[in-house]
Design an enzyme around this catalytic site. Structure first.
Site, PDB file in Angstrom:
ATOM      1  N   ASP A   1       1.002  -1.250  -0.169  1.00 38.02           N
ATOM      2  CA  ASP A   1       0.200   0.069   0.381  1.00 38.02           C
ATOM      3  C   ASP A   1       0.563   1.366  -0.199  1.00 38.02           C
ATOM      4  O   ASP A   1       2.451   0.906  -0.341  1.00 38.02           O
ATOM      5  CB  ASP A   1      -1.209   0.142   1.077  1.00 38.02           C
ATOM      6  CG  ASP A   1      -0.376   0.571   2.123  1.00 38.02           C
ATOM      7  OD1 ASP A   1       1.028   0.083   2.726  1.00 38.02           O
ATOM      8  OD2 ASP A   1      -1.149   0.400   3.393  1.00 38.02           O
ATOM      9  N   HIS A   2       0.316   2.115   0.127  1.00 38.82           N
ATOM     10  CA  HIS A   2       1.032   3.540   0.618  1.00 38.82           C
ATOM     11  C   HIS A   2       2.045   3.848   1.496  1.00 38.82           C
ATOM     12  O   HIS A   2       2.746   4.256   1.224  1.00 38.82           O
ATOM     13  CB  HIS A   2      -0.142   5.045   0.524  1.00 38.82           C
ATOM     14  CG  HIS A   2      -1.442   3.881   1.805  1.00 38.82           C
ATOM     15  ND1 HIS A   2      -1.991   4.057   1.395  1.00 38.82           N
ATOM     16  CD2 HIS A   2      -0.926   4.911   2.816  1.00 38.82           C
ATOM     17  CE1 HIS A   2      -2.665   3.588   2.540  1.00 38.82           C
ATOM     18  NE2 HIS A   2      -2.188   4.507   2.565  1.00 38.82           N
TER      19      HIS A   2
ATOM     20  N   CYS B   1       3.280  -2.715   3.788  1.00 37.23           N
ATOM     21  CA  CYS B   1       2.400  -1.487   4.233  1.00 37.23           C
ATOM     22  C   CYS B   1       2.947  -0.585   5.129  1.00 37.23           C
ATOM     23  O   CYS B   1       4.167  -1.074   5.507  1.00 37.23           O
ATOM     24  CB  CYS B   1       0.750  -2.314   5.011  1.00 37.23           C
ATOM     25  SG  CYS B   1       1.134  -2.825   6.168  1.00 37.23           S
TER      26      CYS B   1
ATOM     27  N   HIS C   1      11.910 -21.506  11.135  1.00 36.39           N
ATOM     28  CA  HIS C   1      10.813 -22.336  12.313  1.00 36.39           C
ATOM     29  C   HIS C   1       9.403 -22.502  11.517  1.00 36.39           C
ATOM     30  O   HIS C   1       8.860 -22.931  12.178  1.00 36.39           O
ATOM     31  CB  HIS C   1      10.943 -21.485  13.235  1.00 36.39           C
ATOM     32  CG  HIS C   1      12.037 -21.276  13.807  1.00 36.39           C
ATOM     33  ND1 HIS C   1      11.683 -20.792  15.644  1.00 36.39           N
ATOM     34  CD2 HIS C   1      13.643 -22.173  14.368  1.00 36.39           C
ATOM     35  CE1 HIS C   1      13.323 -21.965  16.277  1.00 36.39           C
ATOM     36  NE2 HIS C   1      14.185 -21.829  15.390  1.00 36.39           N
TER      37      HIS C   1
ATOM     38  N   THR D   1       3.338  -0.401   8.428  1.00 35.84           N
ATOM     39  CA  THR D   1       3.763  -1.679   9.547  1.00 35.84           C
ATOM     40  C   THR D   1       4.481  -2.486   9.116  1.00 35.84           C
ATOM     41  O   THR D   1       4.778  -4.024  10.044  1.00 35.84           O
ATOM     42  CB  THR D   1       3.344  -1.423  10.827  1.00 35.84           C
ATOM     43  OG1 THR D   1       2.069  -2.263  10.499  1.00 35.84           O
ATOM     44  CG2 THR D   1       2.569   0.294  11.050  1.00 35.84           C
TER      45      THR D   1
ATOM     46  N   ILE E   1       2.352  -4.962   9.690  1.00 39.34           N
ATOM     47  CA  ILE E   1       0.624  -5.792  10.356  1.00 39.34           C
ATOM     48  C   ILE E   1      -0.383  -5.831   9.652  1.00 39.34           C
ATOM     49  O   ILE E   1      -0.705  -7.034   9.513  1.00 39.34           O
ATOM     50  CB  ILE E   1       0.962  -5.320  11.945  1.00 39.34           C
ATOM     51  CG1 ILE E   1       1.740  -4.786  12.878  1.00 39.34           C
ATOM     52  CG2 ILE E   1      -0.749  -5.793  12.602  1.00 39.34           C
ATOM     53  CD1 ILE E   1       1.760  -4.107  13.652  1.00 39.34           C
ATOM     54  N   GLY E   2      -0.901  -5.115   9.393  1.00 41.54           N
ATOM     55  CA  GLY E   2      -2.367  -5.035   8.543  1.00 41.54           C
ATOM     56  C   GLY E   2      -2.808  -5.434   7.238  1.00 41.54           C
ATOM     57  O   GLY E   2      -3.012  -6.414   7.050  1.00 41.54           O
TER      58      GLY E   2
ATOM     59  N   ARG F   1      11.379 -30.313  14.615  1.00 38.44           N
ATOM     60  CA  ARG F   1       9.674 -30.393  15.155  1.00 38.44           C
ATOM     61  C   ARG F   1       9.336 -29.149  14.658  1.00 38.44           C
ATOM     62  O   ARG F   1       8.383 -28.553  15.212  1.00 38.44           O
ATOM     63  CB  ARG F   1      11.053 -30.201  16.784  1.00 38.44           C
ATOM     64  CG  ARG F   1      10.892 -29.068  16.565  1.00 38.44           C
ATOM     65  CD  ARG F   1      12.210 -28.389  18.042  1.00 38.44           C
ATOM     66  NE  ARG F   1      13.446 -27.500  18.362  1.00 38.44           N
ATOM     67  CZ  ARG F   1      13.866 -27.294  17.538  1.00 38.44           C
ATOM     68  NH1 ARG F   1      15.017 -28.018  16.911  1.00 38.44           N
ATOM     69  NH2 ARG F   1      14.841 -26.234  17.603  1.00 38.44           N
ATOM     70  N   HIS F   2       9.896 -28.166  14.031  1.00 38.18           N
ATOM     71  CA  HIS F   2       8.930 -27.442  12.988  1.00 38.18           C
ATOM     72  C   HIS F   2       7.944 -27.435  12.581  1.00 38.18           C
ATOM     73  O   HIS F   2       6.998 -27.163  11.840  1.00 38.18           O
ATOM     74  CB  HIS F   2      10.214 -26.107  12.541  1.00 38.18           C
ATOM     75  CG  HIS F   2      11.261 -25.258  13.385  1.00 38.18           C
ATOM     76  ND1 HIS F   2      11.124 -25.191  15.058  1.00 38.18           N
ATOM     77  CD2 HIS F   2      12.326 -26.077  13.540  1.00 38.18           C
ATOM     78  CE1 HIS F   2      12.385 -25.170  15.340  1.00 38.18           C
ATOM     79  NE2 HIS F   2      13.373 -25.495  14.708  1.00 38.18           N
TER      80      HIS F   2
HETATM   81  C1  RB5 Z   1      -2.179   3.161   6.775  1.00 40.79           C
HETATM   82  O1  RB5 Z   1      -2.389   4.362   7.312  1.00 40.79           O
HETATM   83  C2  RB5 Z   1      -1.438   1.498   7.469  1.00 40.79           C
HETATM   84  O2  RB5 Z   1      -2.618   1.856   8.245  1.00 40.79           O
HETATM   85  C3  RB5 Z   1      -1.856   0.596   7.377  1.00 40.79           C
HETATM   86  O3  RB5 Z   1      -0.284   0.674   5.815  1.00 40.79           O
HETATM   87  C4  RB5 Z   1      -0.869   0.002   7.733  1.00 40.79           C
HETATM   88  O4  RB5 Z   1      -0.110   0.075   8.438  1.00 40.79           O
HETATM   89  C5  RB5 Z   1      -1.692  -1.213   8.434  1.00 40.79           C
HETATM   90  O5  RB5 Z   1      -1.333  -2.110   9.301  1.00 40.79           O
END
Ligand code: RB5
Length: 149
Positions: A8-9, A65, A98, A67, A69-70, A132-133
């Protein structure tokens, strides 16, 4: 080997370094976007990459992205995807050794492009440990079989 890339951006700043590192290794890639810094929704790009890996069009995926995470949470909703958020070389190695991660996720607001390339190389250079993994990854698959349609 062919690697799917999606971002993403928030992660697009890492993409040139990822492509450069893949080119240096002679690895083909498919760029599923985004292609500019306009604000977009990371699940759309996670889905493109996750489907390409899940259906065999690509062998592995890299998703980016802000982080990591998303976009990782989103990719992990596709059966067969083990997307790992990696923010240093050690987690890049461990996600391969692992967890047999077939997708890595990184955050463009967390790691530099140089570090992202190092993480990518660590992930690609590290074989799955098996043993094990493998038993534990098999248990992840059992959870998928229980809860995915
Ligand atoms: C976008 O602003 C941000 O939420 C996305 O790039 C990401 O970090 C989400 O987990």
């Amino acid at each position: 080997m062919r690697i799917a890339i999606g971002c993403d951006h928030g992660g697009i700043n890492l993409k040139p370094a990822i492509i450069k590192a893949l080119n240096a290794r002679g690895i083909e890639h498919v760029d599923f976007g985004a292609y500019d810094t306009s604000s977009v929704d990371y699940p759309d790009y996670a889905l493109k990459v996750a489907e390409a890996v899940s259906n065999g069009e690509c062998d592995k995926g890299v998703i980016l992205c802000g982080t990591g995470i998303g976009i990782a949470i989103s990719a992990n909703k596709v059966k067969g995807i083990r997307a790992a958020v990696c923010h240093d070389v050690f987690t890049g190695q461990m996600s391969a050794e692992h967890n047999d991660a077939n997708v890595i996720a990184m955050g463009g607001r967390i790691v530099t492009p140089e570090l992202a390339a190092d993480i990518l190389n660590a992930w690609l250079d590290t074989p799955f440990g098996g043993g094990r993994h493998e038993r534990r990854v098999d248990k992840i698959k059992e959870i998928e079989d229980k809860y995915f349609k």
